[in-house]
Design a protein around this motif. Structure first.
Motif, PDB file in Angstrom:
ATOM      1  N   GLY A   7     -16.845  90.825  23.273  1.00  0.00           N
ATOM      2  CA  GLY A   7     -16.135  90.378  24.457  1.00  0.00           C
ATOM      3  C   GLY A   7     -15.492  89.020  24.305  1.00  0.00           C
ATOM      4  N   THR A   8     -15.693  88.207  25.301  1.00  0.00           N
ATOM      5  CA  THR A   8     -15.034  86.913  25.353  1.00  0.00           C
ATOM      6  C   THR A   8     -15.990  85.779  25.001  1.00  0.00           C
ATOM      7  N   GLY A   9     -17.188  86.084  24.538  1.00  0.00           N
ATOM      8  CA  GLY A   9     -18.167  85.055  24.203  1.00  0.00           C
ATOM      9  C   GLY A   9     -17.768  84.270  22.963  1.00  0.00           C
ATOM     10  N   ALA A  10     -18.736  83.585  22.394  1.00  0.00           N
ATOM     11  CA  ALA A  10     -18.506  82.778  21.201  1.00  0.00           C
ATOM     12  C   ALA A  10     -18.197  83.674  20.002  1.00  0.00           C
ATOM     13  N   PRO A  11     -17.409  83.152  19.067  1.00  0.00           N
ATOM     14  CA  PRO A  11     -17.134  83.933  17.855  1.00  0.00           C
ATOM     15  C   PRO A  11     -18.421  84.215  17.080  1.00  0.00           C
ATOM     16  N   SER A  12     -18.398  85.269  16.322  1.00  0.00           N
ATOM     17  CA  SER A  12     -19.517  85.618  15.457  1.00  0.00           C
ATOM     18  C   SER A  12     -19.788  84.466  14.487  1.00  0.00           C
ATOM     19  N   PRO A  13     -21.056  84.096  14.302  1.00  0.00           N
ATOM     20  CA  PRO A  13     -21.376  83.062  13.311  1.00  0.00           C
ATOM     21  C   PRO A  13     -20.888  83.434  11.901  1.00  0.00           C
ATOM     22  N   LEU A  28      -4.877  89.222  11.408  1.00  0.00           N
ATOM     23  CA  LEU A  28      -5.017  90.391  12.272  1.00  0.00           C
ATOM     24  C   LEU A  28      -6.446  90.426  12.802  1.00  0.00           C
ATOM     25  N   ASP A  29      -6.578  90.447  14.124  1.00  0.00           N
ATOM     26  CA  ASP A  29      -7.873  90.656  14.768  1.00  0.00           C
ATOM     27  C   ASP A  29      -7.850  92.094  15.267  1.00  0.00           C
ATOM     28  N   LEU A  30      -8.454  92.995  14.490  1.00  0.00           N
ATOM     29  CA  LEU A  30      -8.413  94.423  14.767  1.00  0.00           C
ATOM     30  C   LEU A  30      -9.502  94.802  15.752  1.00  0.00           C
ATOM     31  N   ALA A  31      -9.142  95.582  16.770  1.00  0.00           N
ATOM     32  CA  ALA A  31     -10.066  95.935  17.850  1.00  0.00           C
ATOM     33  C   ALA A  31     -10.613  94.642  18.441  1.00  0.00           C
ATOM     34  N   CYS A  32      -9.687  93.802  18.866  1.00  0.00           N
ATOM     35  CA  CYS A  32      -9.981  92.405  19.222  1.00  0.00           C
ATOM     36  C   CYS A  32     -10.831  92.218  20.461  1.00  0.00           C
ATOM     37  N   GLY A  33     -10.952  93.231  21.296  1.00  0.00           N
ATOM     38  CA  GLY A  33     -11.709  93.039  22.528  1.00  0.00           C
ATOM     39  C   GLY A  33     -11.112  91.894  23.317  1.00  0.00           C
ATOM     40  N   GLY A  34     -11.956  91.022  23.830  1.00  0.00           N
ATOM     41  CA  GLY A  34     -11.500  89.900  24.644  1.00  0.00           C
ATOM     42  C   GLY A  34     -10.880  88.751  23.871  1.00  0.00           C
ATOM     43  N   GLY A  35     -10.839  88.843  22.544  1.00  0.00           N
ATOM     44  CA  GLY A  35     -10.103  87.870  21.752  1.00  0.00           C
ATOM     45  C   GLY A  35     -10.879  86.675  21.232  1.00  0.00           C
ATOM     46  N   ARG A  36     -12.193  86.767  21.161  1.00  0.00           N
ATOM     47  CA  ARG A  36     -12.958  85.601  20.713  1.00  0.00           C
ATOM     48  C   ARG A  36     -12.578  85.166  19.300  1.00  0.00           C
TER      49      ARG A  36
END
Length: 192
Positions: A7-13, A28-36
Motif C-alpha cells: 500500500g502506501t506505507g513505508a518502502p520495503s527495507p 519501473l514500479d510494477l504492480a505499484c499499488g499505492g506507490g511507496r
C-alpha cells in the motif's frame, strides 16, 4: 492500501537497502499499488513509471517525478508494453505473474538493477497469499536471474516479521554491464 506490504506505507527495507545501486535513469514500479516505491525512487531523482491495473491505486501513486500507467498485464492477449533495455531499475514487490518474468529481465538496461520481493511457498502457514500460483518456489528468483544473464548481488529466502509475518523471497540482481565497483557488494548474500 496502508498495509505496508503493497500500500502506501513505508518502502520495503529490502528495496531501500539496494535502491542506491540503481543507475540514473527511468525506474519501473510494477504492480505499484499505492506507490511507496515509486515515491522512494522519485525522491532519489529517478523518473518513475508506476504501473498497476487499479486506477485508485494509481491515483495514490501519482506525484512529482512519477508517471502512472493503468494496464492489466494478466488479461488474455495482453502484451508486455516495454522495449528491451528501457529501465535503469525495475522494482516488484508482493506480485507474481510468471509469464512476465522473462520480459522483466529483457526490459532491464544492461547496467540496470532488478529488485524483486514477494511471497514464497510456505507462506500459507502465515495466511494469504496461499495459492501456489502466487508463491515462489525455492530458488525461483535465482533461476530467473541466471537464465536472464543477470549478476546476483543479494538473495534471501526466509521468514520476515514486518510488516507482518510472512515467508518471502528477495532478489537484487544487476545487468552484466553494471560495474562491480559501483555496487560495492561483490558477494551473494543468502539466507535459506
Amino acid at each position: 492500501m496502508g498495509d505496508g506490504f503493497h500500500g502506501t506505507g513505508a518502502p520495503s527495507p529490502w528495496v531501500q537497502r539496494f535502491a542506491r545501486l540503481v543507475p540514473q535513469g527511468e525506474v519501473l514500479d510494477l504492480a505499484c499499488g499505492g506507490g511507496r516505491h515509486a515515491r522512494l525512487f522519485a525522491s532519489l531523482g529517478h523518473p518513475v513509471l508506476a504501473l498497476d491495473r487499479d486506477r485508485e491505486a494509481l491515483a495514490l501513486a501519482a506525484g512529482p517525478g512519477i508517471r502512472t500507467m493503468e494496464h492489466d498485464l494478466e488479461v488474455e492477449g495482453a502484451v508486455w508494453p516495454f522495449e528491451p533495455g528501457r529501465f535503469a531499475g525495475i522494482v516488484v514487490t508482493n506480485y507474481l505473474y510468471r509469464p512476465l518474468l522473462a520480459s522483466l529481465v529483457k526490459s532491464l538496461a544492461p547496467n540496470g538493477v532488478l529488485l524483486y520481493e514477494t511471497f514464497a511457498v510456505g507462506n500459507e502457514a502465515f495466511g494469504k497469499p496461499s495459492n501456489p500460483a502466487f508463491l515462489l518456489a525455492p530458488g525461483e528468483l535465482l533461476d530467473m536471474a541466471t537464465r536472464g544473464g543477470l549478476r546476483v548481488v543479494a538473495y534471501e529466502h526466509g521468514v520476515v516479521s514486518q510488516p507482518k509475518s510472512a515467508l518471502v523471497q528477495r532478489l537484487c540482481a544487476c545487468g552484466p554491464l553494471l560495474p562491480r565497483l559501483e555496487t560495492g557488494l561483490d558477494h551473494l548474500s543468502r539466507q535459506e
